[in-house]
Write a protein that holds these residues in place. Sequence first.
Motif: not given
Length: 651
Positions: A26-36
């Motif tokens: 499982v790949a997770t811990d996605f990062t928000d491009y806007y707020m980094e």
Amino acid sequence: MKAVRTDNPPVIDGRIDDSCWSKANVATDFTDYYMERLAVEQTFVRVLYDDQNIYFAFECLEPDPNSIVGVERKYDQPLHEEDSATVRLDTFHDHRCTYVFGVNTLGTRYDARLGLFDYSDDSTWGCDWTAACKVEKDRWYAEMAIPIANMLFDHKDGVTWGANFYRREKGLLERTYWCYRNSRARYPIEYGHLTNLDLANVKLKRKPSFETYGSATADFEDDSTKLSTGLDISLRLSSELTSAFTINPDFGQVEADPDTIELRDTERFLAERRPFFREGNEIFGTPLKIYYSRRFTDIDAGAKISGQGRNWTLGLLDVQGEIVRDDLPLHGNYHVGRYFRNIGESSHIGGIWANSAREDGTNITGGMDARLFLDSTTSFTAQLLGLRDSEGIETDGIVDHDAYGLSTSFSGGTTPVYWRVGLLDISRGFKPDLGYIPRRNIRGPSSYVRYRQYYDKDPLKSVQALSEIDFYENDNHDTVLRDFMEGAGVGFHNEVELWYIRSDRFHAPYQNYADRIRFEYNEEVDVWDSITASVAKGVYEEEPYHEYSLEKPMKITNLLVTTLEGNYRLKEPETGGQENIWLWRWVTQYNFVWNARIKFTAEQTSEDRHNLTMLFSWPMALNKDFYVLLNDYEVDGEKVRAAFVKMVYRF
């Protein structure tokens, strides 16, 4: 991330309850491009593969399913206004080119390629693959099955691909990536690693694939009927090379290009829609466009080979057909070639050439190009081309048989600042028969800087600013173009965004300027509940003007959407008085639950140009498409009133 081989492939139904998914990493811990920062609404991605397909499963947390935006039902339409999940694959892990596969919550698919010099996806590429989605009370799922043999890849075991996973979430306005080191996460140089791929036994389809069509056009202007048929053949040569052949290909655009009343003094660039050019189209993209496929107005026959290996990329195109030069249709043989080699981890050096053997002469263009990365975000690009034309290129009474073009630039940056500086030198006679070179006899510098910063506290949501400068002289050292453009925008958390843009443009012999204010509401949250308006004041070619524009998309039901656009310009000619110039466009689309759609387009301008189109399209099966088109439009003084029926069959 390690991909897991499966002997029991999942059923692609939008549910991830197949037992094989429990074995996937499982790949997770996605990062928000806007707020980094880590996304509030996380995403979980699983990857499986076998000797036919690579499978992806997205599990997207969404506590408020009512905030999901999903309207588009037509294959290969942009999904940037909708909740969606996207896979980006660098199948040679060479940090250069990308396959893109996206799907919205309705299961509508989008695919594209990203080439060496592309800043945006090239959606002319496409292939057959399947996807399905399912929305539940606190999350939604997406499943994809992508045939490995539909991509170019390294046909061996122990392969690593570059990969990134992206989710667009409209409720909280999050744009999230799995592998995020900086804001250039969409480009392959910043991808993560997808390992453990044993691909030596992947089955390549060695038999040719055929696509044929039959069409009938009834022209009501001259009371005539035309029947047409043709054949396209594609043949996979290896895991790294593919070929295509065509006889009397389908060049029907199906829909006319949208009209415009924009103020410009160069040729308008139009996107390619025709099937023959899809595979490998991104290979031919370079800073100076000596190959622009819309130059072909008719083709008798054509052949193409394109491919990519771990250290090389190749594209060859040969066409027997017709182009238009100086408003004259000319038959001949036309050839385009592209080859480049990889240097280091991310750089390349290569060449491109184009030969036009017209019935009245020849036009040969060719040269070298390179892109060298100084680090993952900063690069130097250069291209030098030469041209020879047997008949000569006439410009202001002067005929040139030889010419050249040079383009260089440095670019880089990540959030919040992006920048580019460049130098352009294009001689007077540099006019490739197959190219798109909007300006000639120019030389000088250019620059571009953009600042963009996002905030999570009221009242500000974003602050943006940009500046663009171009300064060109001709071979007599006379200034022929001097452009200054600056703009600033501010967004608020109530979804209001305001922009002010100032332009000061000298295009010899005219001094043009404009001040524009643009207002947007709710465009990022739900485009179907948004409105965009702008007001401008300026002078164009010594004529003062005021301009007003409005765009209002609307979702009437989940299956019926409509968009109304309008532009109104009030000019004050030197002769006195006032002149009104306007354009309005109304586009309405209904999607049937059985996967067909009907689209109605109406356009009208003050210059008596119009476009009335009704298009019915129905993908009857995976290998059959059916179209009915009624057209009534006028383009460049040519009036068209016709009915068109087409059937496409693939086998």
